[in-house]
Design a protein around this motif. Sequence first.
Motif, PDB file in Angstrom:
ATOM      1  N   VAL A  11       0.840  -1.195   0.000  1.00 59.87           N
ATOM      2  CA  VAL A  11       0.000   0.000   0.000  1.00 59.87           C
ATOM      3  C   VAL A  11       0.876   1.247   0.000  1.00 59.87           C
ATOM      4  O   VAL A  11       1.825   1.340   0.779  1.00 59.87           O
ATOM      5  CB  VAL A  11      -0.916   0.028   1.251  1.00 59.87           C
ATOM      6  CG1 VAL A  11      -1.783   1.266   1.251  1.00 59.87           C
ATOM      7  CG2 VAL A  11      -1.764  -1.224   1.332  1.00 59.87           C
ATOM      8  N   LYS A  12       0.554   2.191  -0.877  1.00 64.03           N
ATOM      9  CA  LYS A  12       1.170   3.518  -0.864  1.00 64.03           C
ATOM     10  C   LYS A  12       0.039   4.518  -0.727  1.00 64.03           C
ATOM     11  O   LYS A  12      -1.066   4.282  -1.237  1.00 64.03           O
ATOM     12  CB  LYS A  12       1.948   3.779  -2.148  1.00 64.03           C
ATOM     13  CG  LYS A  12       3.193   2.920  -2.286  1.00 64.03           C
ATOM     14  CD  LYS A  12       3.950   3.272  -3.545  1.00 64.03           C
ATOM     15  CE  LYS A  12       5.182   2.385  -3.675  1.00 64.03           C
ATOM     16  NZ  LYS A  12       5.926   2.681  -4.890  1.00 64.03           N
ATOM     17  N   HIS A  13       0.303   5.634  -0.043  1.00 63.08           N
ATOM     18  CA  HIS A  13      -0.752   6.629   0.155  1.00 63.08           C
ATOM     19  C   HIS A  13      -0.153   8.005   0.385  1.00 63.08           C
ATOM     20  O   HIS A  13       1.017   8.132   0.727  1.00 63.08           O
ATOM     21  CB  HIS A  13      -1.662   6.236   1.327  1.00 63.08           C
ATOM     22  CG  HIS A  13      -0.928   6.009   2.614  1.00 63.08           C
ATOM     23  ND1 HIS A  13      -0.699   7.016   3.520  1.00 63.08           N
ATOM     24  CD2 HIS A  13      -0.360   4.900   3.131  1.00 63.08           C
ATOM     25  CE1 HIS A  13      -0.046   6.525   4.559  1.00 63.08           C
ATOM     26  NE2 HIS A  13       0.184   5.243   4.343  1.00 63.08           N
ATOM     27  N   THR A  14      -0.967   9.018   0.197  1.00 65.66           N
ATOM     28  CA  THR A  14      -0.534  10.387   0.434  1.00 65.66           C
ATOM     29  C   THR A  14      -0.479  10.652   1.935  1.00 65.66           C
ATOM     30  O   THR A  14      -1.010   9.876   2.744  1.00 65.66           O
ATOM     31  CB  THR A  14      -1.496  11.382  -0.248  1.00 65.66           C
ATOM     32  OG1 THR A  14      -2.820  11.134   0.198  1.00 65.66           O
ATOM     33  CG2 THR A  14      -1.421  11.265  -1.757  1.00 65.66           C
ATOM     34  N   GLU A  15       0.166  11.750   2.324  1.00 62.96           N
ATOM     35  CA  GLU A  15       0.370  12.062   3.741  1.00 62.96           C
ATOM     36  C   GLU A  15      -0.904  12.261   4.537  1.00 62.96           C
ATOM     37  O   GLU A  15      -0.942  11.999   5.722  1.00 62.96           O
ATOM     38  CB  GLU A  15       1.233  13.323   3.885  1.00 62.96           C
ATOM     39  CG  GLU A  15       2.706  13.022   3.881  1.00 62.96           C
ATOM     40  CD  GLU A  15       3.520  14.243   4.232  1.00 62.96           C
ATOM     41  OE1 GLU A  15       3.221  14.895   5.243  1.00 62.96           O
ATOM     42  OE2 GLU A  15       4.451  14.541   3.475  1.00 62.96           O
ATOM     43  N   GLY A  16      -1.968  12.711   3.896  1.00 61.51           N
ATOM     44  CA  GLY A  16      -3.215  12.973   4.610  1.00 61.51           C
ATOM     45  C   GLY A  16      -3.997  11.731   4.985  1.00 61.51           C
ATOM     46  O   GLY A  16      -5.029  11.817   5.643  1.00 61.51           O
ATOM     47  N   VAL A  17      -3.518  10.568   4.584  1.00 68.54           N
ATOM     48  CA  VAL A  17      -4.237   9.311   4.816  1.00 68.54           C
ATOM     49  C   VAL A  17      -3.483   8.464   5.843  1.00 68.54           C
ATOM     50  O   VAL A  17      -2.255   8.379   5.804  1.00 68.54           O
ATOM     51  CB  VAL A  17      -4.373   8.515   3.493  1.00 68.54           C
ATOM     52  CG1 VAL A  17      -5.086   7.196   3.712  1.00 68.54           C
ATOM     53  CG2 VAL A  17      -5.087   9.348   2.447  1.00 68.54           C
ATOM     54  N   SER A  18      -4.232   7.845   6.738  1.00 67.02           N
ATOM     55  CA  SER A  18      -3.666   6.869   7.678  1.00 67.02           C
ATOM     56  C   SER A  18      -4.129   5.484   7.238  1.00 67.02           C
ATOM     57  O   SER A  18      -5.309   5.301   6.924  1.00 67.02           O
ATOM     58  CB  SER A  18      -4.155   7.128   9.099  1.00 67.02           C
ATOM     59  OG  SER A  18      -3.691   8.366   9.554  1.00 67.02           O
ATOM     60  N   VAL A  19      -3.204   4.537   7.219  1.00 65.05           N
ATOM     61  CA  VAL A  19      -3.523   3.179   6.792  1.00 65.05           C
ATOM     62  C   VAL A  19      -3.109   2.205   7.879  1.00 65.05           C
ATOM     63  O   VAL A  19      -2.032   2.325   8.461  1.00 65.05           O
ATOM     64  CB  VAL A  19      -2.796   2.825   5.470  1.00 65.05           C
ATOM     65  CG1 VAL A  19      -2.969   1.368   5.126  1.00 65.05           C
ATOM     66  CG2 VAL A  19      -3.306   3.699   4.346  1.00 65.05           C
ATOM     67  N   GLU A  20      -3.984   1.235   8.153  1.00 69.63           N
ATOM     68  CA  GLU A  20      -3.667   0.140   9.071  1.00 69.63           C
ATOM     69  C   GLU A  20      -3.989  -1.172   8.383  1.00 69.63           C
ATOM     70  O   GLU A  20      -5.001  -1.282   7.699  1.00 69.63           O
ATOM     71  CB  GLU A  20      -4.505   0.241  10.345  1.00 69.63           C
ATOM     72  CG  GLU A  20      -4.179   1.427  11.201  1.00 69.63           C
ATOM     73  CD  GLU A  20      -5.094   1.520  12.412  1.00 69.63           C
ATOM     74  OE1 GLU A  20      -4.744   2.273  13.316  1.00 69.63           O
ATOM     75  OE2 GLU A  20      -6.142   0.850  12.428  1.00 69.63           O
ATOM     76  N   VAL A  21      -3.107  -2.133   8.551  1.00 69.47           N
ATOM     77  CA  VAL A  21      -3.341  -3.474   8.037  1.00 69.47           C
ATOM     78  C   VAL A  21      -3.364  -4.406   9.234  1.00 69.47           C
ATOM     79  O   VAL A  21      -2.411  -4.452  10.012  1.00 69.47           O
ATOM     80  CB  VAL A  21      -2.244  -3.904   7.041  1.00 69.47           C
ATOM     81  CG1 VAL A  21      -2.485  -5.331   6.569  1.00 69.47           C
ATOM     82  CG2 VAL A  21      -2.201  -2.953   5.861  1.00 69.47           C
ATOM     83  N   THR A  22      -4.462  -5.120   9.385  1.00 69.49           N
ATOM     84  CA  THR A  22      -4.602  -6.076  10.475  1.00 69.49           C
ATOM     85  C   THR A  22      -4.516  -7.476   9.887  1.00 69.49           C
ATOM     86  O   THR A  22      -5.292  -7.823   9.007  1.00 69.49           O
ATOM     87  CB  THR A  22      -5.957  -5.905  11.187  1.00 69.49           C
ATOM     88  OG1 THR A  22      -6.073  -4.557  11.627  1.00 69.49           O
ATOM     89  CG2 THR A  22      -6.062  -6.822  12.391  1.00 69.49           C
ATOM     90  N   CYS A  23      -3.539  -8.233  10.368  1.00 71.41           N
ATOM     91  CA  CYS A  23      -3.371  -9.606   9.909  1.00 71.41           C
ATOM     92  C   CYS A  23      -3.917 -10.545  10.971  1.00 71.41           C
ATOM     93  O   CYS A  23      -3.697 -10.331  12.163  1.00 71.41           O
ATOM     94  CB  CYS A  23      -1.899  -9.900   9.640  1.00 71.41           C
ATOM     95  SG  CYS A  23      -1.189  -8.827   8.392  1.00 71.41           S
ATOM     96  N   ARG A  24      -4.608 -11.583  10.556  1.00 69.75           N
ATOM     97  CA  ARG A  24      -5.227 -12.541  11.474  1.00 69.75           C
ATOM     98  C   ARG A  24      -4.178 -13.091  12.442  1.00 69.75           C
ATOM     99  O   ARG A  24      -3.122 -13.543  12.031  1.00 69.75           O
ATOM    100  CB  ARG A  24      -5.849 -13.679  10.680  1.00 69.75           C
ATOM    101  CG  ARG A  24      -6.580 -14.676  11.540  1.00 69.75           C
ATOM    102  CD  ARG A  24      -7.282 -15.719  10.747  1.00 69.75           C
ATOM    103  NE  ARG A  24      -6.532 -16.110   9.553  1.00 69.75           N
ATOM    104  CZ  ARG A  24      -6.934 -17.035   8.718  1.00 69.75           C
ATOM    105  NH1 ARG A  24      -8.063 -17.658   8.921  1.00 69.75           N
ATOM    106  NH2 ARG A  24      -6.210 -17.331   7.671  1.00 69.75           N
ATOM    107  N   GLY A  25      -4.486 -12.985  13.728  1.00 69.26           N
ATOM    108  CA  GLY A  25      -3.589 -13.510  14.749  1.00 69.26           C
ATOM    109  C   GLY A  25      -2.416 -12.608  15.075  1.00 69.26           C
ATOM    110  O   GLY A  25      -1.585 -12.948  15.905  1.00 69.26           O
ATOM    111  N   ARG A  26      -2.301 -11.471  14.437  1.00 68.01           N
ATOM    112  CA  ARG A  26      -1.192 -10.550  14.697  1.00 68.01           C
ATOM    113  C   ARG A  26      -1.737  -9.167  14.990  1.00 68.01           C
ATOM    114  O   ARG A  26      -2.813  -8.790  14.545  1.00 68.01           O
ATOM    115  CB  ARG A  26      -0.264 -10.473  13.485  1.00 68.01           C
ATOM    116  CG  ARG A  26       0.569 -11.733  13.316  1.00 68.01           C
ATOM    117  CD  ARG A  26       1.597 -11.551  12.240  1.00 68.01           C
ATOM    118  NE  ARG A  26       1.044 -12.117  11.001  1.00 68.01           N
ATOM    119  CZ  ARG A  26       1.406 -11.752   9.793  1.00 68.01           C
ATOM    120  NH1 ARG A  26       2.294 -10.811   9.632  1.00 68.01           N
ATOM    121  NH2 ARG A  26       0.878 -12.302   8.733  1.00 68.01           N
ATOM    122  N   ALA A  27      -0.937  -8.388  15.685  1.00 64.25           N
ATOM    123  CA  ALA A  27      -1.317  -7.014  16.019  1.00 64.25           C
ATOM    124  C   ALA A  27      -1.396  -6.172  14.753  1.00 64.25           C
ATOM    125  O   ALA A  27      -0.816  -6.526  13.724  1.00 64.25           O
ATOM    126  CB  ALA A  27      -0.307  -6.413  16.986  1.00 64.25           C
TER     127      ALA A  27
END
Length: 129
Positions: A11-27
């Motif tokens: 994932v790439k994004h501009t500065e105004g965006v916050s991105v979170e990726v949640t993986c099963r079984g992991r924080a």
Amino acid sequence: AAPAGAVSFGVKHTEGVSVEVTCRGRAEVGSAPGSGTRWLLDEGTVLRFSMSQASSEVNDNKITISFYAEGGQPINQAGIFLTGIGISLDIDADRDGVVEKNNPNKASWSWGSEGHGAILLVSCDKESP
């Protein structure tokens, strides 16, 4: 929505965006703008994105999701343009007929002719059965 043969994504994004990726079984793992981090496409993986402030113009923020095959070969990309909308409840907090965005009395209420704060009338009846 991943293309056939994809096993990971980045994932790439501009500065105004916050991105979170949640993986099963992991924080949850955050992604910095333009980071080269890749995640496995797994049934329990969730991509969550948000904006913390209003946009200055329409479509001024973007997220690009790149999909990769086994061995790291790029397959395809998906892009999303975002526009952050600012919402604020502004009131005539000092009851002088002027709605002010940053009135210091906005967060409190006092009764009487010299009082301050919003008077909110709510219709709680059922308009239709």
